[in-house]
Design an enzyme around this catalytic site. Structure first.
Site, mmCIF file in Angstrom:
data_model
loop_
_atom_site.group_PDB
_atom_site.id
_atom_site.type_symbol
_atom_site.label_atom_id
_atom_site.label_comp_id
_atom_site.label_asym_id
_atom_site.label_seq_id
_atom_site.Cartn_x
_atom_site.Cartn_y
_atom_site.Cartn_z
ATOM 1 N N SER A 182 0.850 -1.189 0.000
ATOM 2 C CA SER A 182 0.000 0.000 0.000
ATOM 3 C C SER A 182 0.884 1.236 0.000
ATOM 4 C CB SER A 182 -0.962 -0.024 1.196
ATOM 5 O OG SER A 182 -1.908 1.016 1.105
ATOM 6 N N THR A 183 0.760 2.111 0.991
ATOM 7 C CA THR A 183 1.530 3.360 1.006
ATOM 8 C C THR A 183 3.023 3.078 0.927
ATOM 9 O OG1 THR A 183 -0.192 4.288 2.425
ATOM 10 C CG2 THR A 183 1.857 5.528 2.222
ATOM 11 N N HIS A 208 -2.507 -0.976 -3.439
ATOM 12 C CA HIS A 208 -3.657 -0.108 -3.220
ATOM 13 C C HIS A 208 -3.478 1.186 -4.009
ATOM 14 C CE1 HIS A 208 -4.218 -2.197 0.947
ATOM 15 N NE2 HIS A 208 -4.783 -2.878 -0.034
ATOM 16 N N MET A 301 -0.252 1.044 5.447
ATOM 17 C CA MET A 301 -0.964 1.232 6.711
ATOM 18 C C MET A 301 -2.112 0.242 6.843
ATOM 19 S SD MET A 301 -2.843 4.647 8.165
ATOM 20 C CE MET A 301 -3.540 4.667 9.809
ATOM 21 N N ASP A 304 -4.503 -4.951 5.989
ATOM 22 C CA ASP A 304 -4.872 -5.740 4.818
ATOM 23 C C ASP A 304 -3.714 -6.650 4.422
ATOM 24 O OD1 ASP A 304 -6.370 -6.690 2.676
ATOM 25 O OD2 ASP A 304 -5.656 -5.125 1.315
#
Length: 364
Positions: A182-183, A208, A301, A304
């Protein structure tokens, strides 16, 4: 959060966009959520003036503005006084390419620019906006910041793919690699993919990212890496030497048909507050490949992928979590480690060799 800011202090967000409507929508949505304080600027020059008086925790940045474009502003910001930046961009044409370029310069994430008023801003979109800004506030731009956690409106992978026990013995399956991020994950995926040889097992990755940007991201990786990288499409056969990026706003699953693996791309509820969800991908890989898979959970973050990585490990797959020191945000890997889901915890630089070492292991 900035240094010295308490866990209960508001996250200070600076919205930089020449559209008054967009400024109003973003400000109103975030202001309705507990824990945000929003300031706005109509262009980067106004933003620099406001930043002389205060340093925001997160900047929401448009890319097409008068007097100075967003990319130029971002370059100056990253070279002078780095602050976590989330690009707020349109979906089509050159805008997607510019947004990918912004990630390369140093932006930590992308959100889709709202096209409607506050009342039309869908609940899911508001959830994703809030989560993205919270993640950015924790991002390691200059140092690690302690994470916050929010689980309201949370669904697990059961709403998309029910649990099932793999039925085919592992020795009859080819190897497959599943990755979630993600991030900060765009740069992490690039570093992993660059090290993959043309004969590596097929790779399926969830990063993401909003709908419309994953195709541009895959194209960018494809132009850099030795392996072929493409956005996943429903019915694609997973081939060696090829990586598939799950499309934004669609869940991507791996299915086995005979001796081969195929992709299923489908709609569904948010899972672990995301669509696509890493948990959905990992569970499908357990059912399709079992012990003949490698699972990797990288920077991001939330949690998931943590439960899915544990399912993979329980199915005797080899699992990797990225370590804290090399994560932009040590959220998803941390949750996996706490669950005991990681066979190894590794810095980003060592993940590619570990993937190859275990994906080319002899079949039982």
């Amino acid at each position: 959060m900035t240094e010295g800011q308490s866990a209960h202090s508001p996250i200070h967000v600076l919205v930089v966009d020449d559209s008054a409507t967009v400024r109003q929508v973003l400000s109103a949505v975030l202001s309705e959520k507990h824990g945000f304080r929003v300031t706005v600027a109509a262009d980067p020059l106004f933003a620099f003036d406001k930043m002389k008086k205060f340093l925001p925790d997160v900047i929401l940045l448009d890319l097409e503005m008068p007097r100075m474009d967003g990319l130029t502003f971002l370059e100056k910001l990253m070279s002078q006084n780095p602050v976590p930046v989330v690009v707020c961009s349109g979906l089509t044409g050159p805008r997607t390419e510019a947004a990918i370029r912004a990630l390369e310069i140093g932006a930590v994430d992308i959100i889709t620019k709202p096209k409607v008023g506050v009342r039309g801003f869908l609940e899911e979109s508001a959830v994703l906006l809030e989560d993205t800004v919270r993640a950015a506030a924790t991002a390691r731009v200059t140092k690690f910041r302690k994470l916050r956690k929010e689980r309201s409106g949370y669904h697990n992978a059961d709403v998309v793919i029910p649990p099932a026990v793999p039925s085919l013995p592992a020795r009859h399956r080819d190897k497959i690699i599943a990755i979630g991020a993600s991030t900060g994950g765009t740069e992490a995926l690039l570093q992993v993919f660059e090290q993959m040889p043309r004969d590596c097992p097929g790779i399926v990755a969830v990063q993401h990212m909003p709908e419309g940007f994953t195709a541009a991201f895959a194209k960018r990786l494809d132009g850099i890496c030795r392996i072929e990288v493409r956005e996943a499409a429903d019915g694609d056969k997973i081939m060696p030497g090829r990586a598939y990026i799950a499309p934004g706003n669609r869940h991507t699953l791996v299915r086995r048909l005979g001796s081969g693996y195929f992709l299923e791309v489908r709609d569904g509820s948010l899972v672990s507050r995301h669509r696509p969800s890493v948990n959905v991908l990992f569970r499908s890989v357990v059912q399709a490949a079992g012990a003949s898979s490698v699972g990797v959970l990288m920077t991001g973050m939330g949690d998931d992928g943590a439960d899915g990585l544990l399912e993979m490990k329980q199915a005797e797959a080899f699992t990797i979590a990225q370590d804290e020191a090399t994560c932009v945000v040590f959220g998803m890997p941390r949750e996996a480690i706490l669950r005991g889901a990681a066979s190894e915890v590794l810095p980003l630089s060592l993940i590619p060799s570990a993937i190859l070492r275990n994906s080319h292991a002899s079949k039982p």
